[in-house]
Design a protein around this motif. Structure first.
Motif, short mmCIF file in Angstrom:
data_model
loop_
_atom_site.label_atom_id
_atom_site.label_comp_id
_atom_site.label_asym_id
_atom_site.label_seq_id
_atom_site.Cartn_x
_atom_site.Cartn_y
_atom_site.Cartn_z
N ARG A 1 -0.84 2.00 14.09
CA ARG A 1 -1.06 1.45 12.74
C ARG A 1 -1.11 -0.08 12.87
O ARG A 1 -0.30 -0.67 13.59
CB ARG A 1 0.08 1.86 11.82
CG ARG A 1 0.18 3.37 11.67
CD ARG A 1 1.23 3.79 10.70
NE ARG A 1 2.59 3.46 11.11
CZ ARG A 1 3.69 3.98 10.58
NH1 ARG A 1 3.59 4.87 9.61
NH2 ARG A 1 4.88 3.63 10.99
N THR B 1 3.42 2.06 1.73
CA THR B 1 3.71 2.50 3.10
C THR B 1 5.18 2.24 3.41
O THR B 1 5.85 1.47 2.72
CB THR B 1 2.87 1.72 4.12
OG1 THR B 1 3.15 0.32 3.95
CG2 THR B 1 1.39 1.97 3.94
N PRO C 1 -3.35 -1.49 5.34
CA PRO C 1 -2.86 -1.09 4.00
C PRO C 1 -2.54 -2.28 3.12
O PRO C 1 -2.51 -2.15 1.90
CB PRO C 1 -1.61 -0.27 4.31
CG PRO C 1 -1.22 -0.64 5.70
CD PRO C 1 -2.44 -1.10 6.41
N GLY D 1 0.81 -1.22 0.00
CA GLY D 1 0.00 0.00 0.00
C GLY D 1 0.84 1.27 0.00
O GLY D 1 0.40 2.30 0.52
#
Lengths: 286, 299
Positions: free
Chosen positions: A62, A10, A96, A8
């Motif tokens: 997260r 990230t 994500p 994603g």
């Protein structure tokens, strides 16, 4: 590859597995942690304490979902009811990316609750890739598949494990969760060179890595996740991040779990190896 | 059931045949010493059957390599039952509990993606296989029902509770109230709640993990020796409040009312289930308590 389409885009750094014995510590002390990996199945429930804890964690950290029961290599079709539950969790966590294992573990609705190794054949690779695409299309989130540790090898196999992994992820166009400890454990159990494995996979597809401890028995190694990471695995990890780039890395510790601080300190050791790899990279690029 | 794996895997059908055979090898009951059985179900050497797919190396035979998975399956599933059923363990004692658990898992291999669901059919299995738990079959079955109710209650759904204000102005007689899904109602023949409380076992379940444990628990130190409860009819609501599980004793008419509401009856019909001898003020007190506990929700 720190950030790519398989995670994603990230750049999450070093994370920890969210485990029951640490709930109280995390919620009370709020330690600084890059991210938590949750076992999806723990939270695929209708209510109660698991979801209450998850919501508190989600408000502060997260979170990335990791599964143990999609059984992407099983000959069975994807279970729609299972995917529906999983998708509800994906919406809740806004993970994500999502990962599960390149393995099978159930047939005809009977479950082994284990991550059983695949026969490395082209037909199995085709079938697995097809399932990965179906699951990803349903969940609408990037998917990374993890190499498992294994203790058995099969007459039917037509290629090496890393050739099989490569064929599956290329066909499915998905990411890899590279478990460095699993490569090491399997390399000892099957007498292959773990560095050849690392060199033989598509590095640009690695979206996440796992590190963990294992146990040495007289005739084989067992993937127990109940020890600190052993030196040969750290060495292999260093090689992996040199080849793949510094990637989101998670320490797995699932049994005989020590204090949160001890697990966290073990995970943060990865920073030293990351620095070493970065230094080597800088030297290599004048 | 195939007795040989396909020589090559060129299709999904051949992959399925391979996986069916290997799964049988993985979930077969272990022999003495936690070893794989040496004979297959048709009498042939297991090494011959397993050798049709598993490769030996210079340290382990083909069967020994599959035996690793065979052991892990049993260690993992037995450990899960051991964790979730401390009361059944205490009723039967460690050795008998493990024999029951092995027989149960042999008859009912897991049909769910989660180990949480393993005990779902245990109460019925105990009642239909009384020799495995004799002479404590009825008590063990009650305890299995009680502990499965706790598993279901622990992570069952809970909706926004109905408030008195939400009910105001609605015609009481035809009203239907939803009972929170997390609440489990049990009619039992033993006071297993008192027994469980005395055992002082925590109700929180463990985390999901596929990491491999060192071995199965023997159950030898599973529970302190306690006096087993004598038969007594009890009606229980197993419910969750603020993340914790509680057991509330109910009077038989109260149990009937709650059961009728869960079945979708109107309030009038549900109260009628309690019977004529129940004082209206008692019924009113029950409902006040249940409202305060947040047991009702919209349908």
């Amino acid at each position: 590859m720190p950030a790519n389409r398989f995670n994603g885009h990230t750049d999450y750094g070093i994370g920890l597995g969210l485990r029951v014995p640490h709930y109280g510590h995390i919620l009370e002390k709020k330690p600084l942690v890059g991210w938590f990996e949750i076992i999806s199945e723990t939270f695929m429930v209708d209510g109660g304490r698991p979801l209450e804890v998850l919501d508190e964690i989600l408000a502060q950290y997260r979170v990335v979902q990791h599964g143990v029961s999609l059984y992407l290599g099983s000959a069975d079709r994807p279970d729609r009811a299972h995917l529906k539950r999983l998708k509800a969790l994906v919406k809740r966590t806004r993970t994500p990316w999502l990962s599960d294992h390149l393995c099978w573990g159930s047939v005809d609705g009977t479950y082994s609750h284990d991550l059983l190794p695949m026969p490395y054949t082209h037909a199995a690779a085709r079938r697995t890739a097809e399932k990965i695409r179906q699951v990803r299309d349903c969940l609408e989130v990037p998917l990374c598949v993890e190499n498992v540790s294994s203790y058995a090898a099969f007459h039917q196999s037509e290629m090496t494990e890393w050739e099989f992994l490569t064929e599956v992820v290329e066909r499915a166009d998905c990411g890899i969760l590279l478990d460095v400890n699993n490569i090491y454990v399997s390399s000892r159990n099957h007498d292959f060179d773990p560095y050849a494995y690392l060199d033989g996979i598509p590095h640009h597809r690695v979206g996440q890595m796992h590190i963990a401890g294992h146990t040495r028995f007289e005739k084989y190694l067992l993937d127990t996740h109940d020890h600190p990471v052993l030196d040969p695995v750290w060495k292999l990890y260093t090689h992996a991040i040199r080849r793949c780039g510094v990637t989101a890395t998670l320490l797995e510790w699932d049994d005989r779990i020590p204090s949160f601080d001890e697990v966290h300190a073990e995970a943060l050791k990865a920073n030293a190896y990351i620095a070493e790899a970065r230094q080597a990279h800088a030297v290599a690029r004048p | 059931m195939p007795s040989r794996a396909p020589e090559r895997i060129r299709s999904t059908a051949e992959l399925r045949a391979f996986q069916r055979l290997m799964l049988q090898a993985v979930i077969r009951p272990l022999a003495r010493g936690h070893r794989a059985q040496r004979r297959w179900s048709d009498g042939r050497p297991a090494a011959e059957v397993v050798g049709s797919f598993s490769v030996a190396n210079d340290r382990l035979s083909a069967l020994e390599r599959i035996e690793i998975y065979n052991r892990m399956y049993w260690f993992r599933t037995l450990d899960s039952l051991y964790e979730d059923l401390p009361g059944v363990r205490a009723v039967l004692g460690g050795k008998k509990f493990m024999r029951l658990a092995e027989a149960y898992l042999t008859r009912h291999p897991s049909r769910s993606f989660t180990l949480r669901d393993l005990p779902a059919r245990l109460e019925r299995f105990i009642r239909t296989h009384p020799r495995l738990s004799a002479p404590h079959t009825a008590l063990a079955a009650d305890m299995a029902a009680f502990e499965w109710a706790q598993v279901e209650c622990y992570d069952g759904a809970a909706h926004a509770p109905l408030t008195p204000a939400a009910l105001a102005g609605r015609p009481v007689a035809k009203m239907r109230l939803g009972l929170q899904p997390q609440i489990r109602l049990l009619a039992l023949r033993h006071p297993v709640d008192d027994f469980a409380i005395a055992l002082k076992q925590g109700a929180l379940r463990g985390d999901a993990s596929n990491a491999v444990g060192a071995g199965p628990r023997t159950g030898r130190n599973s529970a302190r020796r306690m006096r087993r409860p004598k038969p007594e009819r009890v009606w229980l609501a197993v419910h969750r409040h603020a993340g914790r599980i509680y057991f509330k004793r109910l009077e038989a008419p109260a149990f009937k009312i709650l059961g009728a509401l869960r079945a979708g009856r109107t309030l009038e019909q549900a109260v009628a289930c309690a019977g004529r001898g129940v004082k209206p003020e008692l019924v009113r007190d029950w409902f006040m308590t249940w409202m305060q506990l947040g047991w009702f929700c919209g349908l």
